[in-house]
Design an enzyme around this catalytic site. Structure first.
Site, short mmCIF file in Angstrom:
data_model
loop_
_atom_site.label_atom_id
_atom_site.label_comp_id
_atom_site.label_asym_id
_atom_site.label_seq_id
_atom_site.Cartn_x
_atom_site.Cartn_y
_atom_site.Cartn_z
CE LYS A 167 -8.10 0.12 4.44
NZ LYS A 167 -8.27 -1.34 4.32
CG ASP A 225 -7.45 -4.74 5.19
OD1 ASP A 225 -6.83 -4.09 6.04
OD2 ASP A 225 -7.21 -4.67 3.96
CB SER A 243 10.45 -0.48 5.50
OG SER A 243 9.71 -1.64 5.24
CB ILE A 290 -0.98 -0.01 1.19
CG1 ILE A 290 -2.07 1.05 1.01
CG2 ILE A 290 -0.25 0.21 2.51
CD1 ILE A 290 -3.01 0.76 -0.12
#
Length: 308
Positions: free
Chosen positions: A90, A168, A36, A14
């Site tokens: 989210k 999700d 990351s 994403i």
């Protein structure tokens, strides 16, 4: 602040497909770092963790947390303690209680906290909200179906506690409905289908009510191939409003009234920058509350084992 200096934490699918392009295309934002453990991005500073970024990295104003929901709370607290503004992908956290704690932390540290709902920034959502505000709503039906193998290939976390399974994507529908309907609603019944080798649902059938207005939702991860079905239908005293393609198309009684490009994540970053400039936070948890209710009250039954 002339340019918002941003870091992405958790550079997965994403972040690569949506967050990074949205930042690059916004003249008021600049990606300066990525934290990351499993990815590096050219032309920005790269770190294996948020801790390393905050200790050793370049100066930043804000972080965008694209990590799994289960670890976002601790990361958000750390970033805010360092005076950084925080955007939460989210769902904004693993529990409602921890989000309330984050809201208090943001206020104490004097920073902006943004619990983002990208689907609310779909092209036709605001137009739908305005059209419905002037009419009597009689029924709402939601269809949110997609192929999990296409949208979450090999992502085992989605079947684990906190991953939410079909909620999700389903929470995107709930984020739109809570935005366009003029009154709040609540859950009265939920049936969840959980694969035998998983801990989160692959499908859900939900019934809500707003006074006497029925609201029904069908979420399913077993839609074959593409395109996905992301539709919301609202029956009113003056016709049927339909949002198609996740809110990018608006129809009234089957006639196309409005259509626009996918600019959801661009809208997120524009709103985030505005919140920071105005010294405000935006932490609406209503979509997440409906999911929490469904997971708590839903009747579960086991379906066939699901091969990831």
């Amino acid at each position: 602040m002339d340019t918002l200096r941003l870091a992405i934490v958790g550079y997965g699918k994403i972040a690569n497909a949506q967050h990074h392009p949205a930042i690059d295309n916004d003249a008021g934002c600049r990606l300066v770092a990525v934290a990351s453990p499993n990815a590096t991005v050219p032309e920005v500073a790269n770190f294996e963790s948020l801790e390393a970024l905050l200790d050793q990295g370049p100066e930043i104003d804000a972080v965008s947390l694209c990590t799994p929901a289960g670890v976002r709370s601790s990361q958000a607290r750390l970033a805010m303690a360092h005076g950084k503004h925080v955007m939460l992908e989210k769902p904004p956290g693993a529990t409602l209680a921890e989000i309330e704690t984050l809201r208090e932390d943001a206020e104490r540290h004097g920073v902006t906290l943004f619990a983002s709902w990208h689907s609310r920034h779909a092209h036709c959502v605001d137009s739908a909200r305005q059209w419905l505000a002037k009419r009597e709503i009689r029924r709402v039906d939601i269809e949110w179906k997609e192929d999990v193998r296409v949208w979450h290939p090999g992502q085992a976390w989605i079947w684990q506690p906190g991953g939410m399974g079909v909620f999700d994507p389903g929470i995107n529908a709930l984020s739109i409905v809570t935005e366009i309907l003029p009154r709040p609603f609540h859950l009265i019944d939920a049936q969840l289908q959980v694969p035998g080798n998983c801990q989160t649902p692959i499908a859900a059938s939900l019934d809500f009510v707003d006074d006497d207005v029925p609201i029904h939702a069908e979420f399913d991860f077993r839609q074959q191939g593409t395109p996905p079905i992301w539709n919301i239908h609202v029956e009113t005293d003056e016709g049927r409003l339909t949002l198609e393609a996740g809110g990018s198309r608006l129809l009234i009684d089957g006639e196309l009234r409005e259509e626009g490009p996918d600019a959801e994540y661009a809208g997120l970053y524009q709103h985030f920058a505005t919140l920071i400039a105005e010294g405000r936070s935006d932490v609406d948890v209503s979509p997440f509350r409906h999911v929490a209710d469904a997971l708590m009250l839903g009747y579960r039954h086991t379906v066939e084992d699901f091969v990831e």
